[in-house]
Design a protein around this motif. Structure first.
Motif, PDB file in Angstrom:
ATOM      1  N   ASN A  58       0.843  -1.196   0.000  1.00 27.20           N
ATOM      2  CA  ASN A  58       0.000   0.000   0.000  1.00 27.20           C
ATOM      3  C   ASN A  58       0.874   1.240   0.000  1.00 27.20           C
ATOM      4  O   ASN A  58       2.086   1.173   0.128  1.00 27.20           O
ATOM      5  N   GLU A  59       0.237   2.381  -0.076  1.00 28.11           N
ATOM      6  CA  GLU A  59       0.948   3.662  -0.074  1.00 28.11           C
ATOM      7  C   GLU A  59       1.824   3.803   1.170  1.00 28.11           C
ATOM      8  O   GLU A  59       1.462   3.359   2.248  1.00 28.11           O
ATOM      9  N   LEU A  60       2.977   4.428   0.998  1.00 31.55           N
ATOM     10  CA  LEU A  60       3.872   4.660   2.133  1.00 31.55           C
ATOM     11  C   LEU A  60       3.296   5.751   3.033  1.00 31.55           C
ATOM     12  O   LEU A  60       2.871   6.787   2.545  1.00 31.55           O
ATOM     13  N   ASP A  61       3.322   5.502   4.332  1.00 26.31           N
ATOM     14  CA  ASP A  61       2.881   6.544   5.255  1.00 26.31           C
ATOM     15  C   ASP A  61       4.093   7.351   5.719  1.00 26.31           C
ATOM     16  O   ASP A  61       5.233   7.089   5.321  1.00 26.31           O
ATOM     17  N   ALA A  62       3.850   8.328   6.574  1.00 23.64           N
ATOM     18  CA  ALA A  62       4.921   9.226   7.025  1.00 23.64           C
ATOM     19  C   ALA A  62       6.024   8.468   7.754  1.00 23.64           C
ATOM     20  O   ALA A  62       7.207   8.782   7.591  1.00 23.64           O
ATOM     21  N   ILE A  63       5.667   7.482   8.537  1.00 21.90           N
ATOM     22  CA  ILE A  63       6.686   6.709   9.273  1.00 21.90           C
ATOM     23  C   ILE A  63       7.541   5.898   8.300  1.00 21.90           C
ATOM     24  O   ILE A  63       8.764   5.856   8.425  1.00 21.90           O
ATOM     25  N   ASP A  64       6.914   5.264   7.319  1.00 19.14           N
ATOM     26  CA  ASP A  64       7.680   4.515   6.310  1.00 19.14           C
ATOM     27  C   ASP A  64       8.651   5.440   5.582  1.00 19.14           C
ATOM     28  O   ASP A  64       9.816   5.085   5.362  1.00 19.14           O
ATOM     29  N   ARG A  65       8.186   6.615   5.198  1.00 17.18           N
ATOM     30  CA  ARG A  65       9.053   7.563   4.489  1.00 17.18           C
ATOM     31  C   ARG A  65      10.208   8.011   5.380  1.00 17.18           C
ATOM     32  O   ARG A  65      11.346   8.135   4.917  1.00 17.18           O
ATOM     33  N   THR A  66       9.944   8.201   6.659  1.00 17.84           N
ATOM     34  CA  THR A  66      11.005   8.592   7.588  1.00 17.84           C
ATOM     35  C   THR A  66      12.012   7.455   7.752  1.00 17.84           C
ATOM     36  O   THR A  66      13.228   7.687   7.757  1.00 17.84           O
ATOM     37  N   ILE A  67      11.527   6.240   7.873  1.00 16.44           N
ATOM     38  CA  ILE A  67      12.421   5.071   7.953  1.00 16.44           C
ATOM     39  C   ILE A  67      13.306   5.010   6.715  1.00 16.44           C
ATOM     40  O   ILE A  67      14.528   4.857   6.811  1.00 16.44           O
ATOM     41  N   LEU A  68      12.708   5.143   5.550  1.00 16.01           N
ATOM     42  CA  LEU A  68      13.466   5.078   4.302  1.00 16.01           C
ATOM     43  C   LEU A  68      14.484   6.214   4.204  1.00 16.01           C
ATOM     44  O   LEU A  68      15.615   5.997   3.750  1.00 16.01           O
TER      45      LEU A  68
END
Length: 154
Positions: free
Chosen positions: A2-12
């Motif tokens: 699914n779409e990346l959320d803010a936490i996923d983007r921060t992790i990346l």
């Protein structure tokens, strides 16, 4: 995935800056528990968002400071010819990147060598022997202005 959320983007973002970051340090930076952070990283890996981890080597320090961008035109763009070329070019250790292109050339290569005589060797031993090639045009980079390994995440 699914779409990346803010936490996923921060992790990346953090892992792109430092792929050796410990899970505990990453968890602190994203304000999650270590177990929740590890679960998210594993999901990103399993879904293919994270392709893998790599170490970057400074090409100057290993004696390969010269980048040459090589435009290659084939005599035919048939699937058989494209596949033959792609398999052969992948076997050349000095070819760091190869892109199928639109426009005047069929492929763009980034070749990394020590100097012009080293490129002459690569041209003689590999590039001139690639199948179905009708034209090779080489462009020597004078210097690298910017080089990024991290993607901007919206």
């Amino acid at each position: 995935m699914n779409e990346l959320d803010a936490i996923d983007r921060t992790i990346l973002t953090h892992l792109q800056q430092d792929g050796r970051l410990s899970n505990t340090d990453l968890a602190d930076r994203v304000n999650l528990s270590p177990s929740a952070t590890l679960r998210r990283v594993r999901i990103l890996e399993e879904s293919g968002v994270i392709e893998g981890y790599a170490m970057l080597v400074n090409q100057k320090t290993i004696g390969k400071p010269t980048n040459i961008f090589v435009e290659v035109a084939l005599n035919s763009q048939s699937e058989v010819n494209l596949n033959a070329f792609e398999n052969a070019v992948a076997a050349c250790p000095e070819v760091m990147e190869c892109y199928l292109m639109s426009g005047d050339s069929d492929y763009m290569l980034r070749v990394v060598v020590a100097d012009t005589s080293d490129y002459e060797r690569v041209h003689k031993e590999y590039l001139s022997r690639l199948p179905n090639v009708s034209r090779i045009r080489s462009n020597f980079a004078l210097r690298t202005v910017c080089k990024k390994t991290a993607y901007a995440l919206p």
